[in-house]
Design a protein around this motif. Sequence first.
Motif, PDB file in Angstrom:
ATOM      1  N   ASP A   1      -4.858  24.571  16.052  1.00  0.00           N
ATOM      2  CA  ASP A   1      -5.053  24.528  17.503  1.00  0.00           C
ATOM      3  C   ASP A   1      -5.662  25.839  17.990  1.00  0.00           C
ATOM      4  N   GLU A   2      -5.163  26.930  17.456  1.00  0.00           N
ATOM      5  CA  GLU A   2      -5.674  28.257  17.825  1.00  0.00           C
ATOM      6  C   GLU A   2      -7.149  28.390  17.465  1.00  0.00           C
ATOM      7  N   GLU A   3      -7.511  27.917  16.270  1.00  0.00           N
ATOM      8  CA  GLU A   3      -8.914  27.990  15.846  1.00  0.00           C
ATOM      9  C   GLU A   3      -9.787  27.056  16.669  1.00  0.00           C
ATOM     10  N   GLY A   4      -9.237  25.899  17.019  1.00  0.00           N
ATOM     11  CA  GLY A   4      -9.981  24.984  17.877  1.00  0.00           C
ATOM     12  C   GLY A   4     -10.227  25.584  19.255  1.00  0.00           C
ATOM     13  N   ARG A   5      -9.210  26.265  19.787  1.00  0.00           N
ATOM     14  CA  ARG A   5      -9.335  26.901  21.100  1.00  0.00           C
ATOM     15  C   ARG A   5     -10.453  27.944  21.104  1.00  0.00           C
TER      16      ARG A   5
ATOM     17  N   ARG B   1     -13.355  23.354  20.798  1.00  0.00           N
ATOM     18  CA  ARG B   1     -13.426  21.967  20.336  1.00  0.00           C
ATOM     19  C   ARG B   1     -12.077  21.533  19.761  1.00  0.00           C
ATOM     20  N   VAL B   2     -11.812  20.261  19.873  1.00  0.00           N
ATOM     21  CA  VAL B   2     -10.554  19.704  19.378  1.00  0.00           C
ATOM     22  C   VAL B   2     -10.657  19.472  17.871  1.00  0.00           C
TER      23      VAL B   2
ATOM     24  N   GLY C   1       1.859  17.256  20.039  1.00  0.00           N
ATOM     25  CA  GLY C   1       1.505  16.643  21.315  1.00  0.00           C
ATOM     26  C   GLY C   1       1.284  17.639  22.438  1.00  0.00           C
ATOM     27  N   SER C   2       1.804  18.840  22.277  1.00  0.00           N
ATOM     28  CA  SER C   2       1.651  19.865  23.310  1.00  0.00           C
ATOM     29  C   SER C   2       0.452  20.778  23.047  1.00  0.00           C
ATOM     30  N   LEU C   3      -0.257  20.553  21.964  1.00  0.00           N
ATOM     31  CA  LEU C   3      -1.380  21.412  21.589  1.00  0.00           C
ATOM     32  C   LEU C   3      -2.694  20.830  22.103  1.00  0.00           C
ATOM     33  N   GLU C   4      -3.365  21.592  22.929  1.00  0.00           N
ATOM     34  CA  GLU C   4      -4.547  21.091  23.639  1.00  0.00           C
ATOM     35  C   GLU C   4      -5.749  20.883  22.734  1.00  0.00           C
ATOM     36  N   PHE C   5      -5.853  21.700  21.674  1.00  0.00           N
ATOM     37  CA  PHE C   5      -7.054  21.658  20.841  1.00  0.00           C
ATOM     38  C   PHE C   5      -6.779  21.071  19.458  1.00  0.00           C
ATOM     39  N   LEU C   6      -5.758  20.225  19.383  1.00  0.00           N
ATOM     40  CA  LEU C   6      -5.438  19.530  18.138  1.00  0.00           C
ATOM     41  C   LEU C   6      -5.226  18.055  18.447  1.00  0.00           C
ATOM     42  N   ALA C   7      -5.843  17.181  17.668  1.00  0.00           N
ATOM     43  CA  ALA C   7      -5.643  15.744  17.807  1.00  0.00           C
ATOM     44  C   ALA C   7      -5.189  15.171  16.468  1.00  0.00           C
TER      45      ALA C   7
ATOM     46  N   ARG D   1       0.662   9.853  22.988  1.00  0.00           N
ATOM     47  CA  ARG D   1      -0.284  10.961  23.126  1.00  0.00           C
ATOM     48  C   ARG D   1      -1.269  10.983  21.948  1.00  0.00           C
ATOM     49  N   HIS D   2      -0.836  10.471  20.804  1.00  0.00           N
ATOM     50  CA  HIS D   2      -1.673  10.489  19.607  1.00  0.00           C
ATOM     51  C   HIS D   2      -2.272   9.104  19.353  1.00  0.00           C
TER      52      HIS D   2
END
Length: 228
Positions: A109-113, A117-118, A149-155, A192-193
Amino acid sequence: MVDVAANYRRIVERIGEAAARCGRKPEEIRLLAAAKSQSAEAVQAAIAAGVTLVGENYVQEAQQKKRQVQGPVEWHMIGHLQRNKAKAAVEVFDVIETLDSVALARRLDEEGRKRGRVVRTYVEVNLGGEPSKSGIAKDEVPRLLEEAGSLEFLAVIGLMTVPPFREDPEQVRPYFRELRELRARLAERFLRHDLRELSMGMTHDYVIAVEEGATIVRIGTGLFGPRP
Protein backbone atom coordinates in the motif's frame (compact mmCIF):
# COMPACT_ATOMS: atom_id res chain seq x y z
CA MET A 1 13.17 -27.73 -29.38
CA VAL A 2 9.90 -27.49 -27.45
CA ASP A 3 6.94 -26.41 -29.59
CA VAL A 4 5.46 -23.84 -27.21
CA ALA A 5 2.67 -22.91 -29.61
CA ALA A 6 1.53 -26.54 -29.95
CA ASN A 7 1.64 -26.98 -26.18
CA TYR A 8 -0.40 -23.80 -25.74
CA ARG A 9 -3.08 -25.01 -28.16
CA ARG A 10 -3.26 -28.38 -26.38
CA ILE A 11 -3.65 -26.76 -22.96
CA VAL A 12 -6.31 -24.34 -24.18
CA GLU A 13 -8.20 -27.27 -25.70
CA ARG A 14 -8.10 -29.20 -22.41
CA ILE A 15 -9.23 -26.11 -20.51
CA GLY A 16 -12.16 -25.80 -22.89
CA GLU A 17 -13.12 -29.43 -22.42
CA ALA A 18 -12.93 -29.14 -18.63
CA ALA A 19 -14.99 -25.95 -18.68
CA ALA A 20 -17.67 -27.61 -20.83
CA ARG A 21 -17.95 -30.54 -18.41
CA CYS A 22 -18.91 -28.23 -15.57
CA GLY A 23 -21.03 -25.74 -17.49
CA ARG A 24 -18.46 -22.94 -17.62
CA LYS A 25 -17.39 -20.74 -20.52
CA PRO A 26 -13.77 -21.34 -21.65
CA GLU A 27 -13.12 -17.59 -21.74
CA GLU A 28 -13.66 -17.48 -17.96
CA ILE A 29 -10.29 -19.22 -17.51
CA ARG A 30 -6.94 -17.64 -18.37
CA LEU A 31 -3.63 -19.41 -18.81
CA LEU A 32 -0.68 -17.88 -16.96
CA ALA A 33 2.74 -18.87 -18.27
CA ALA A 34 4.85 -19.78 -15.22
CA ALA A 35 8.20 -18.73 -16.61
CA LYS A 36 10.65 -19.38 -13.75
CA SER A 37 14.07 -20.30 -15.23
CA GLN A 38 12.75 -20.12 -18.79
CA SER A 39 14.48 -17.96 -21.40
CA ALA A 40 13.13 -14.68 -22.70
CA GLU A 41 12.86 -16.37 -26.11
CA ALA A 42 10.59 -19.06 -24.66
CA VAL A 43 8.40 -16.42 -23.01
CA GLN A 44 8.25 -14.51 -26.30
CA ALA A 45 7.14 -17.71 -28.06
CA ALA A 46 4.37 -18.16 -25.48
CA ILE A 47 3.15 -14.60 -26.03
CA ALA A 48 3.20 -15.13 -29.79
CA ALA A 49 1.06 -18.25 -29.26
CA GLY A 50 -1.56 -16.28 -27.33
CA VAL A 51 -0.43 -16.05 -23.70
CA THR A 52 -1.38 -12.74 -22.05
CA LEU A 53 -0.28 -13.46 -18.46
CA VAL A 54 3.31 -14.24 -17.44
CA GLY A 55 4.23 -15.29 -13.92
CA GLU A 56 7.66 -15.08 -12.31
CA ASN A 57 8.91 -16.25 -8.92
CA TYR A 58 11.72 -13.74 -8.52
CA VAL A 59 11.77 -9.98 -8.92
CA GLN A 60 15.23 -9.81 -10.52
CA GLU A 61 14.46 -12.50 -13.10
CA ALA A 62 11.26 -10.70 -14.05
CA GLN A 63 13.12 -7.40 -14.40
CA GLN A 64 15.57 -8.92 -16.86
CA LYS A 65 12.95 -10.69 -18.98
CA LYS A 66 10.57 -7.75 -19.04
CA ARG A 67 13.27 -5.68 -20.75
CA GLN A 68 13.69 -8.35 -23.43
CA VAL A 69 10.10 -9.39 -24.09
CA GLN A 70 7.67 -7.54 -26.35
CA GLY A 71 3.89 -7.75 -26.41
CA PRO A 72 0.72 -6.87 -24.48
CA VAL A 73 1.27 -9.03 -21.42
CA GLU A 74 0.42 -8.73 -17.72
CA TRP A 75 3.19 -9.72 -15.29
CA HIS A 76 2.26 -11.60 -12.12
CA MET A 77 4.42 -12.26 -9.05
CA ILE A 78 3.77 -15.92 -8.16
CA GLY A 79 6.70 -16.55 -5.82
CA HIS A 80 7.02 -15.65 -2.15
CA LEU A 81 7.54 -11.91 -1.76
CA GLN A 82 9.72 -10.58 1.04
CA ARG A 83 8.83 -7.17 2.40
CA ASN A 84 12.22 -5.73 1.48
CA LYS A 85 11.49 -6.54 -2.18
CA ALA A 86 8.08 -4.83 -2.18
CA LYS A 87 9.33 -1.64 -3.83
CA ALA A 88 10.94 -3.48 -6.74
CA ALA A 89 7.97 -5.85 -7.06
CA VAL A 90 5.49 -3.00 -7.42
CA GLU A 91 7.69 -1.46 -10.12
CA VAL A 92 7.93 -4.71 -12.10
CA PHE A 93 4.64 -6.57 -11.61
CA ASP A 94 1.08 -5.70 -12.52
CA VAL A 95 -0.35 -8.17 -9.97
CA ILE A 96 1.08 -9.68 -6.78
CA GLU A 97 -0.48 -13.14 -6.30
CA THR A 98 1.34 -13.91 -3.05
CA LEU A 99 0.08 -11.49 -0.42
CA ASP A 100 0.37 -13.41 2.85
CA SER A 101 0.56 -10.95 5.76
CA VAL A 102 -0.76 -7.66 7.08
CA ALA A 103 2.79 -6.31 7.17
CA LEU A 104 3.28 -7.02 3.45
CA ALA A 105 -0.12 -5.50 2.67
CA ARG A 106 0.95 -2.29 4.37
CA ARG A 107 4.24 -2.19 2.51
CA LEU A 108 2.54 -2.70 -0.85
CA ASP A 109 0.00 0.00 0.00
CA GLU A 110 2.85 2.35 0.88
CA GLU A 111 4.56 1.68 -2.46
CA GLY A 112 1.28 2.13 -4.30
CA ARG A 113 0.73 5.47 -2.55
CA LYS A 114 4.14 6.71 -3.67
CA ARG A 115 3.24 5.93 -7.29
CA GLY A 116 -0.38 7.05 -7.13
CA ARG A 117 -1.70 3.68 -8.26
CA VAL A 118 -3.56 0.84 -6.61
CA VAL A 119 -1.56 -2.36 -6.23
CA ARG A 120 -3.62 -5.39 -7.25
CA THR A 121 -3.10 -8.52 -5.17
CA TYR A 122 -4.37 -12.03 -4.43
CA VAL A 123 -4.12 -13.57 -0.98
CA GLU A 124 -2.05 -16.75 -1.06
CA VAL A 125 -3.68 -19.37 1.17
CA ASN A 126 -1.69 -22.36 2.46
CA LEU A 127 -4.54 -24.87 2.65
CA GLY A 128 -2.30 -27.88 3.23
CA GLY A 129 -0.57 -26.35 6.24
CA GLU A 130 2.78 -27.26 4.73
CA PRO A 131 5.70 -25.51 6.50
CA SER A 132 7.75 -25.68 3.30
CA LYS A 133 5.25 -23.51 1.42
CA SER A 134 4.44 -19.85 1.83
CA GLY A 135 0.92 -18.52 2.20
CA ILE A 136 -1.36 -17.60 5.06
CA ALA A 137 -3.43 -20.10 7.04
CA LYS A 138 -7.10 -20.22 6.05
CA ASP A 139 -8.26 -19.06 9.49
CA GLU A 140 -6.10 -15.93 9.25
CA VAL A 141 -7.45 -14.71 5.91
CA PRO A 142 -10.41 -12.77 7.37
CA ARG A 143 -8.12 -10.65 9.56
CA LEU A 144 -5.88 -9.92 6.59
CA LEU A 145 -8.87 -8.84 4.49
CA GLU A 146 -10.17 -6.74 7.37
CA GLU A 147 -6.86 -4.88 7.62
CA ALA A 148 -6.43 -4.63 3.85
CA GLY A 149 -9.88 -3.08 3.56
CA SER A 150 -8.58 0.10 5.17
CA LEU A 151 -5.67 0.49 2.74
CA GLU A 152 -6.38 3.00 0.00
CA PHE A 153 -3.72 1.86 -2.47
CA LEU A 154 -4.16 -1.90 -2.15
CA ALA A 155 -6.86 -4.01 -3.80
CA VAL A 156 -7.38 -7.70 -3.05
CA ILE A 157 -9.03 -9.18 -6.13
CA GLY A 158 -8.66 -12.92 -5.58
CA LEU A 159 -7.21 -15.91 -3.81
CA MET A 160 -4.32 -18.17 -4.79
CA THR A 161 -3.13 -21.54 -3.55
CA VAL A 162 -0.44 -24.18 -4.16
CA PRO A 163 -1.92 -27.40 -2.74
CA PRO A 164 0.11 -30.40 -1.60
CA PHE A 165 1.39 -32.49 -4.51
CA ARG A 166 -0.38 -35.79 -5.10
CA GLU A 167 0.39 -38.31 -7.85
CA ASP A 168 -3.34 -38.62 -8.50
CA PRO A 169 -4.67 -35.14 -9.33
CA GLU A 170 -8.12 -36.18 -8.10
CA GLN A 171 -6.71 -36.17 -4.57
CA VAL A 172 -6.05 -32.44 -4.93
CA ARG A 173 -9.67 -31.65 -5.83
CA PRO A 174 -10.72 -31.07 -2.17
CA TYR A 175 -8.16 -28.27 -1.84
CA PHE A 176 -9.41 -26.49 -4.96
CA ARG A 177 -12.99 -26.89 -3.81
CA GLU A 178 -12.04 -25.54 -0.39
CA LEU A 179 -10.51 -22.41 -1.92
CA ARG A 180 -13.59 -21.84 -4.09
CA GLU A 181 -15.90 -22.18 -1.09
CA LEU A 182 -13.66 -19.94 1.01
CA ARG A 183 -13.76 -17.28 -1.71
CA ALA A 184 -17.58 -17.44 -1.76
CA ARG A 185 -17.83 -16.94 2.01
CA LEU A 186 -15.31 -14.12 2.07
CA ALA A 187 -16.91 -12.33 -0.89
CA GLU A 188 -20.19 -12.17 1.03
CA ARG A 189 -18.52 -10.90 4.19
CA PHE A 190 -15.98 -8.46 2.76
CA LEU A 191 -17.82 -6.40 0.17
CA ARG A 192 -14.93 -3.92 0.02
CA HIS A 193 -12.91 -6.52 -1.90
CA ASP A 194 -13.86 -7.74 -5.38
CA LEU A 195 -12.68 -11.34 -4.96
CA ARG A 196 -13.25 -12.36 -8.55
CA GLU A 197 -10.08 -14.38 -9.22
CA LEU A 198 -9.11 -17.92 -8.19
CA SER A 199 -5.53 -18.71 -9.17
CA MET A 200 -5.08 -22.45 -8.70
CA GLY A 201 -3.90 -25.43 -10.69
CA MET A 202 -0.59 -26.15 -12.40
CA THR A 203 0.61 -28.53 -15.11
CA HIS A 204 -0.18 -31.66 -13.12
CA ASP A 205 -3.67 -30.74 -11.94
CA TYR A 206 -5.02 -27.73 -13.85
CA VAL A 207 -7.91 -29.68 -15.40
CA ILE A 208 -9.25 -30.47 -11.91
CA ALA A 209 -8.73 -26.83 -10.91
CA VAL A 210 -10.82 -25.65 -13.86
CA GLU A 211 -13.61 -28.04 -12.89
CA GLU A 212 -13.52 -26.56 -9.38
CA GLY A 213 -13.70 -22.93 -10.44
CA ALA A 214 -10.19 -21.67 -11.28
CA THR A 215 -10.10 -18.43 -13.23
CA ILE A 216 -6.31 -18.59 -13.69
CA VAL A 217 -4.18 -21.72 -14.10
CA ARG A 218 -0.41 -21.38 -13.77
CA ILE A 219 1.33 -23.59 -16.33
CA GLY A 220 5.09 -24.00 -16.58
CA THR A 221 6.31 -27.45 -17.63
CA GLY A 222 3.19 -28.20 -19.70
CA LEU A 223 3.84 -25.09 -21.78
CA PHE A 224 7.63 -24.75 -21.90
CA GLY A 225 8.79 -28.29 -21.20
CA PRO A 226 11.11 -29.10 -18.27
CA ARG A 227 13.04 -26.24 -16.72
CA PRO A 228 16.57 -25.94 -18.11
